[in-house]
Design a protein around this motif. Sequence first.
Motif, PDB file in Angstrom:
ATOM      1  N   ARG A   1       0.830  -1.213   0.000  1.00 32.09           N
ATOM      2  CA  ARG A   1       0.000   0.000   0.000  1.00 32.09           C
ATOM      3  C   ARG A   1       0.862   1.259   0.000  1.00 32.09           C
ATOM      4  O   ARG A   1       1.950   1.303   0.569  1.00 32.09           O
ATOM      5  N   VAL A   2       0.327   2.299  -0.653  1.00 31.23           N
ATOM      6  CA  VAL A   2       0.992   3.591  -0.752  1.00 31.23           C
ATOM      7  C   VAL A   2      -0.011   4.661  -0.321  1.00 31.23           C
ATOM      8  O   VAL A   2      -1.171   4.626  -0.737  1.00 31.23           O
ATOM      9  N   MET A   3       0.424   5.601   0.520  1.00 29.95           N
ATOM     10  CA  MET A   3      -0.414   6.728   0.907  1.00 29.95           C
ATOM     11  C   MET A   3       0.061   7.948   0.122  1.00 29.95           C
ATOM     12  O   MET A   3       1.251   8.255   0.111  1.00 29.95           O
ATOM     13  N   VAL A   4      -0.895   8.618  -0.544  1.00 30.98           N
ATOM     14  CA  VAL A   4      -0.569   9.730  -1.435  1.00 30.98           C
ATOM     15  C   VAL A   4      -1.353  10.964  -1.020  1.00 30.98           C
ATOM     16  O   VAL A   4      -2.558  10.880  -0.736  1.00 30.98           O
ATOM     17  N   ARG A   5      -0.671  12.113  -1.000  1.00 30.06           N
ATOM     18  CA  ARG A   5      -1.340  13.400  -0.794  1.00 30.06           C
ATOM     19  C   ARG A   5      -1.581  13.994  -2.175  1.00 30.06           C
ATOM     20  O   ARG A   5      -0.629  14.326  -2.882  1.00 30.06           O
ATOM     21  N   PRO A   6      -2.839  14.105  -2.592  1.00 34.98           N
ATOM     22  CA  PRO A   6      -3.124  14.639  -3.932  1.00 34.98           C
ATOM     23  C   PRO A   6      -2.666  16.086  -4.055  1.00 34.98           C
ATOM     24  O   PRO A   6      -2.719  16.837  -3.089  1.00 34.98           O
ATOM     25  N   GLU A   7      -2.212  16.464  -5.248  1.00 31.94           N
ATOM     26  CA  GLU A   7      -1.889  17.867  -5.511  1.00 31.94           C
ATOM     27  C   GLU A   7      -3.165  18.671  -5.454  1.00 31.94           C
ATOM     28  O   GLU A   7      -4.225  18.213  -5.872  1.00 31.94           O
ATOM     29  N   LYS A   8      -3.062  19.871  -4.959  1.00 30.23           N
ATOM     30  CA  LYS A   8      -4.227  20.754  -4.888  1.00 30.23           C
ATOM     31  C   LYS A   8      -4.606  21.193  -6.288  1.00 30.23           C
ATOM     32  O   LYS A   8      -3.763  21.598  -7.080  1.00 30.23           O
ATOM     33  N   GLU A   9      -5.888  21.085  -6.602  1.00 28.69           N
ATOM     34  CA  GLU A   9      -6.379  21.554  -7.901  1.00 28.69           C
ATOM     35  C   GLU A   9      -6.407  23.073  -7.897  1.00 28.69           C
ATOM     36  O   GLU A   9      -6.918  23.691  -6.977  1.00 28.69           O
ATOM     37  N   SER A  10      -5.843  23.670  -8.898  1.00 22.24           N
ATOM     38  CA  SER A  10      -5.789  25.127  -8.970  1.00 22.24           C
ATOM     39  C   SER A  10      -7.014  25.707  -9.664  1.00 22.24           C
ATOM     40  O   SER A  10      -7.063  26.895  -9.920  1.00 22.24           O
ATOM     41  N   GLY A  11      -7.994  24.878  -9.975  1.00 19.75           N
ATOM     42  CA  GLY A  11      -9.182  25.378 -10.659  1.00 19.75           C
ATOM     43  C   GLY A  11      -9.005  25.282 -12.155  1.00 19.75           C
ATOM     44  O   GLY A  11      -8.716  24.215 -12.690  1.00 19.75           O
ATOM     45  N   GLU A  12      -9.120  26.406 -12.837  1.00 20.99           N
ATOM     46  CA  GLU A  12      -8.994  26.354 -14.286  1.00 20.99           C
ATOM     47  C   GLU A  12      -7.549  26.128 -14.699  1.00 20.99           C
ATOM     48  O   GLU A  12      -6.605  26.424 -13.980  1.00 20.99           O
ATOM     49  N   ARG A  13      -7.408  25.523 -15.893  1.00 22.70           N
ATOM     50  CA  ARG A  13      -6.095  25.203 -16.437  1.00 22.70           C
ATOM     51  C   ARG A  13      -5.981  25.818 -17.817  1.00 22.70           C
ATOM     52  O   ARG A  13      -6.966  26.216 -18.416  1.00 22.70           O
ATOM     53  N   ARG A  14      -4.774  25.839 -18.346  1.00 20.15           N
ATOM     54  CA  ARG A  14      -4.531  26.287 -19.721  1.00 20.15           C
ATOM     55  C   ARG A  14      -3.930  25.138 -20.516  1.00 20.15           C
ATOM     56  O   ARG A  14      -3.048  24.445 -20.025  1.00 20.15           O
ATOM     57  N   SER A  15      -4.419  24.985 -21.738  1.00 19.44           N
ATOM     58  CA  SER A  15      -3.822  23.984 -22.627  1.00 19.44           C
ATOM     59  C   SER A  15      -2.504  24.540 -23.146  1.00 19.44           C
ATOM     60  O   SER A  15      -2.197  25.727 -22.970  1.00 19.44           O
ATOM     61  N   SER A  16      -1.724  23.696 -23.808  1.00 21.57           N
ATOM     62  CA  SER A  16      -0.443  24.165 -24.350  1.00 21.57           C
ATOM     63  C   SER A  16      -0.655  25.219 -25.427  1.00 21.57           C
ATOM     64  O   SER A  16       0.227  26.017 -25.696  1.00 21.57           O
ATOM     65  N   GLY A  17      -1.834  25.251 -26.031  1.00 18.58           N
ATOM     66  CA  GLY A  17      -2.155  26.251 -27.042  1.00 18.58           C
ATOM     67  C   GLY A  17      -2.727  27.534 -26.463  1.00 18.58           C
ATOM     68  O   GLY A  17      -3.071  28.455 -27.193  1.00 18.58           O
TER      69      GLY A  17
ATOM     70  N   VAL B   1       4.780   4.385   2.576  1.00 15.93           N
ATOM     71  CA  VAL B   1       4.803   3.167   1.766  1.00 15.93           C
ATOM     72  C   VAL B   1       4.877   1.951   2.669  1.00 15.93           C
ATOM     73  O   VAL B   1       5.453   1.993   3.751  1.00 15.93           O
ATOM     74  N   GLY B   2       4.281   0.847   2.214  1.00 15.69           N
ATOM     75  CA  GLY B   2       4.353  -0.417   2.925  1.00 15.69           C
ATOM     76  C   GLY B   2       5.690  -1.098   2.683  1.00 15.69           C
ATOM     77  O   GLY B   2       6.450  -0.716   1.789  1.00 15.69           O
ATOM     78  N   HIS B   3       5.979  -2.132   3.457  1.00 16.53           N
ATOM     79  CA  HIS B   3       7.276  -2.792   3.371  1.00 16.53           C
ATOM     80  C   HIS B   3       7.478  -3.605   2.090  1.00 16.53           C
ATOM     81  O   HIS B   3       8.603  -3.962   1.769  1.00 16.53           O
ATOM     82  N   ASN B   4       6.414  -3.883   1.322  1.00 13.10           N
ATOM     83  CA  ASN B   4       6.552  -4.611   0.051  1.00 13.10           C
ATOM     84  C   ASN B   4       6.578  -3.698  -1.171  1.00 13.10           C
ATOM     85  O   ASN B   4       6.594  -4.171  -2.297  1.00 13.10           O
ATOM     86  N   VAL B   5       6.562  -2.401  -0.966  1.00 13.14           N
ATOM     87  CA  VAL B   5       6.609  -1.447  -2.082  1.00 13.14           C
ATOM     88  C   VAL B   5       8.048  -1.340  -2.554  1.00 13.14           C
ATOM     89  O   VAL B   5       8.963  -1.168  -1.759  1.00 13.14           O
ATOM     90  N   ARG B   6       8.256  -1.437  -3.868  1.00 11.19           N
ATOM     91  CA  ARG B   6       9.618  -1.490  -4.409  1.00 11.19           C
ATOM     92  C   ARG B   6      10.028  -0.263  -5.209  1.00 11.19           C
ATOM     93  O   ARG B   6      11.180   0.129  -5.187  1.00 11.19           O
ATOM     94  N   ALA B   7       9.095   0.332  -5.958  1.00 13.19           N
ATOM     95  CA  ALA B   7       9.490   1.335  -6.951  1.00 13.19           C
ATOM     96  C   ALA B   7       9.343   2.777  -6.495  1.00 13.19           C
ATOM     97  O   ALA B   7       9.824   3.674  -7.182  1.00 13.19           O
ATOM     98  N   VAL B   8       8.672   3.048  -5.391  1.00 13.35           N
ATOM     99  CA  VAL B   8       8.481   4.429  -4.951  1.00 13.35           C
ATOM    100  C   VAL B   8       8.933   4.579  -3.501  1.00 13.35           C
ATOM    101  O   VAL B   8       8.933   3.625  -2.732  1.00 13.35           O
ATOM    102  N   LYS B   9       9.299   5.822  -3.172  1.00 16.36           N
ATOM    103  CA  LYS B   9       9.743   6.163  -1.828  1.00 16.36           C
ATOM    104  C   LYS B   9       8.974   7.401  -1.356  1.00 16.36           C
ATOM    105  O   LYS B   9       8.410   8.135  -2.164  1.00 16.36           O
TER     106      LYS B   9
END
Length: 106
Positions: free
Chosen positions: A14-30, A52-60
């Motif tokens: 298992r992995v515990m994640v803090r989501p990034e805060k949504e800034s509301g509106e976004r802009r496309s690359s255009g 992270v749990g003790h069996n998680v390998r790829a993230v820290k």
Amino acid sequence: MAEPKFEIQMLHDRVMVRPEKESGERRSSGGIVIPATAEQSNRLVWGEVCGVGHNVRAVKVGDMVLYHDEDQFQVEVQGEQYLVMRERDLHAVANERPEYGTGLYL
């Protein structure tokens, strides 16, 4: 008497994640403004790994990970929202120690 404090430890894969805060509106690359109310059902989002749990390998702890925010378990700890998921539900990781990079950076 002071109340004891309990440290949260993730189990297995298992992995515990803090989501990034949504800034509301976004802009496309255009330069097109995308309102916050626009629904994007297949959109992946970034978040910071907090545990992270003790069996998680790829993230820290401290890594940024890419995941789909629906169908994850939500938990509130001290007034802040976190997500708990399996490591296999993560799609990408961004950190300072790349092994198989894409050449793209956050």
